[in-house]
Enzyme design. Structure first.
Site, mmCIF file in Angstrom:
data_model
loop_
_atom_site.group_PDB
_atom_site.id
_atom_site.type_symbol
_atom_site.label_atom_id
_atom_site.label_comp_id
_atom_site.label_asym_id
_atom_site.label_seq_id
_atom_site.Cartn_x
_atom_site.Cartn_y
_atom_site.Cartn_z
ATOM 1 N N PRO A 11 0.844 -1.196 0.000
ATOM 2 C CA PRO A 11 0.000 0.000 0.000
ATOM 3 C C PRO A 11 0.877 1.243 0.000
ATOM 4 C CG PRO A 11 0.026 -1.024 2.182
ATOM 5 C CD PRO A 11 0.775 -1.937 1.274
ATOM 6 N N GLN A 64 -6.364 -1.396 3.388
ATOM 7 C CA GLN A 64 -5.544 -1.063 4.550
ATOM 8 C C GLN A 64 -6.179 0.082 5.324
ATOM 9 O OE1 GLN A 64 -1.580 0.992 4.692
ATOM 10 N NE2 GLN A 64 -0.897 -0.964 5.561
ATOM 11 N N CYS A 94 3.454 3.042 9.321
ATOM 12 C CA CYS A 94 3.683 4.355 8.716
ATOM 13 C C CYS A 94 4.225 5.335 9.755
ATOM 14 C CB CYS A 94 2.390 4.896 8.123
ATOM 15 S SG CYS A 94 2.607 6.485 7.288
ATOM 16 N N LYS A 133 0.438 -4.926 9.226
ATOM 17 C CA LYS A 133 1.736 -4.591 8.641
ATOM 18 C C LYS A 133 2.478 -3.711 9.637
ATOM 19 C CE LYS A 133 3.978 -2.810 4.448
ATOM 20 N NZ LYS A 133 4.764 -1.658 4.907
ATOM 21 N N HIS A 165 7.932 -4.875 7.660
ATOM 22 C CA HIS A 165 8.908 -4.028 6.971
ATOM 23 C C HIS A 165 10.195 -4.119 7.780
ATOM 24 C CE1 HIS A 165 9.774 0.087 4.873
ATOM 25 N NE2 HIS A 165 10.879 -0.621 5.045
ATOM 26 N N GLY A 206 10.501 -4.362 2.266
ATOM 27 C CA GLY A 206 11.578 -3.396 2.453
ATOM 28 C C GLY A 206 12.779 -3.676 1.569
ATOM 29 N N GLY A 207 13.015 -2.816 0.590
ATOM 30 C CA GLY A 207 14.217 -2.907 -0.226
ATOM 31 C C GLY A 207 14.250 -4.049 -1.216
ATOM 32 N N ARG A 229 8.058 0.226 -4.011
ATOM 33 C CA ARG A 229 8.415 1.177 -5.067
ATOM 34 C C ARG A 229 8.845 0.529 -6.376
ATOM 35 N NH1 ARG A 229 12.521 4.444 -1.584
ATOM 36 N NH2 ARG A 229 12.454 2.479 -0.441
#
Length: 326
Positions: A11, A64, A94, A133, A165, A206-207, A229
């Site tokens: 998300p 979410q 977040c 999450k 994450h 993450g990454g 991303r």
């Protein structure tokens, strides 16, 4: 939990709207997609039901939610189930100031009992899966101590699926963007949590920027991988072959040009309903990333789609610089 949780697109605020999800769904039938975070107060108190709009063709899709009032979250979860979502996810990761001021997101990792109460009431309110999450910790917390205790609290609330994450969140001193890059990744800790909680479905985030990296995480024992991303900026690299490589489907992946062709009817309907071209095509700019003609595709689409009355002819013009099929 269904096998479609082996791969998901994270998300992402301002990115994973319904147009983005429709685009991603064309490329992968199996990958689990998520909405942008929707706050429970916006739905319950604000009546912002348009935030739940989505097309069942996007499924499977998880909604979410953000919030910290258990009764409000339960009501928002019911609204999400009634809207047709496949899963309700609670945002516990977040780090933005706006999120903190509303007492939701990563700051809730300091309040595991409150989180457990919220999730328990959400579970009681719906018949679809409720998931969470989170980060590996926040600020000065020691992740090796905090994360297992946090997962224990979630499991105690009946939560069996958690995406972690693999970075801390620094609630002071780092921007949300910096929180996605600066805190070091600790994949080993998240993998260790899977060994410590074998009965839970744990996904790692993450990454992770390639399907190769996703496969490595699955091979290391993780139940699922969430990509953010990279799935947005290089969607073809992540999603076109995901069904075959991650889910074992035998069908051949589409070519990127075919994705554009399959988006045309969706875009046409959007335009006929009074929508603007750029609302859809802004999510498609990275489709040819790294391929010949990609720069021209991005330029023509970004410059032309925002114009008043822009239509499918802009999409056709943007395809002209793309010199080879992929």
């Amino acid at each position: 939990m269904n096998s479609d949780m082996k791969l998901s697109v994270a998300p992402m605020l301002d990115w994973t709207d319904r147009h983005c999800r429709s685009f991603h769904r064309v490329m992968s039938a199996r990958t689990l997609l998520y909405t942008e975070m929707v706050t429970a107060p916006a739905l319950v108190r604000g009546g912002a039901l348009h935030l739940l709009d989505f097309d069942l063709a996007e499924a499977p899709v998880a909604l979410q939610l953000g919030g910290s009032d258990a009764r409000e979250l339960a009501q928002a979860a019911r609204m999400g189930e009634q809207a047709g979502y496949d899963e309700i996810n609670l945002n516990l990761g977040c780090p933005s100031d706006r999120v903190q001021s509303g007492r939701f997101g990563a700051v809730l990792m300091r309040e595991p009992e409150l989180v457990a109460d919220c999730l328990s009431q959400m579970r009681d309110a719906v018949s679809i899966p409720v998931t969470a999450k989170c980060r590996i910790g926040v600020d000065d917390q020691v992740p090796e101590e905090v994360l297992p205790a946090f997962l224990e609290a979630l499991r105690g609330a009946g939560i069996t699926h958690v995406t972690v994450h693999a970075r801390k969140a620094w609630l002071q001193g780092l921007s949300p963007k910096e929180n996605r890059d600066i805190p070091p990744l600790d994949y080993a800790l998240v993998q260790a949590m899977k060994r410590e909680f074998p009965d839970m479905h744990l996904s790692i985030n993450g990454g992770i920027a390639t399907l190769d990296a996703a496969e490595e995480q699955l091979a290391a024992g993780m139940d699922g991988v969430m990509i953010g991303r990279a799935a947005y900026h290089q969607p073809a690299d992540i999603l076109l072959d995901a069904d075959r490589r991650i889910f074992g489907e035998e069908s051949e992946p589409l070519e990127a040009r075919e994705v554009v062709a399959r988006m045309r009817p969706y875009i046409a309907r959007h335009l006929e309903a009074g929508g603007r071209l750029h609302q859809v095509t802004r999510h498609m700019l990275g489709l040819f990333a790294g391929k010949p003609g990609a720069r021209g595709w991005r330029r023509v689409l970004s410059e032309g789609a925002a114009g008043k009355g822009a239509g499918l002819e802009v999409l056709d013009a943007a395809l002209e610089p793309v010199s080879i099929e992929i």
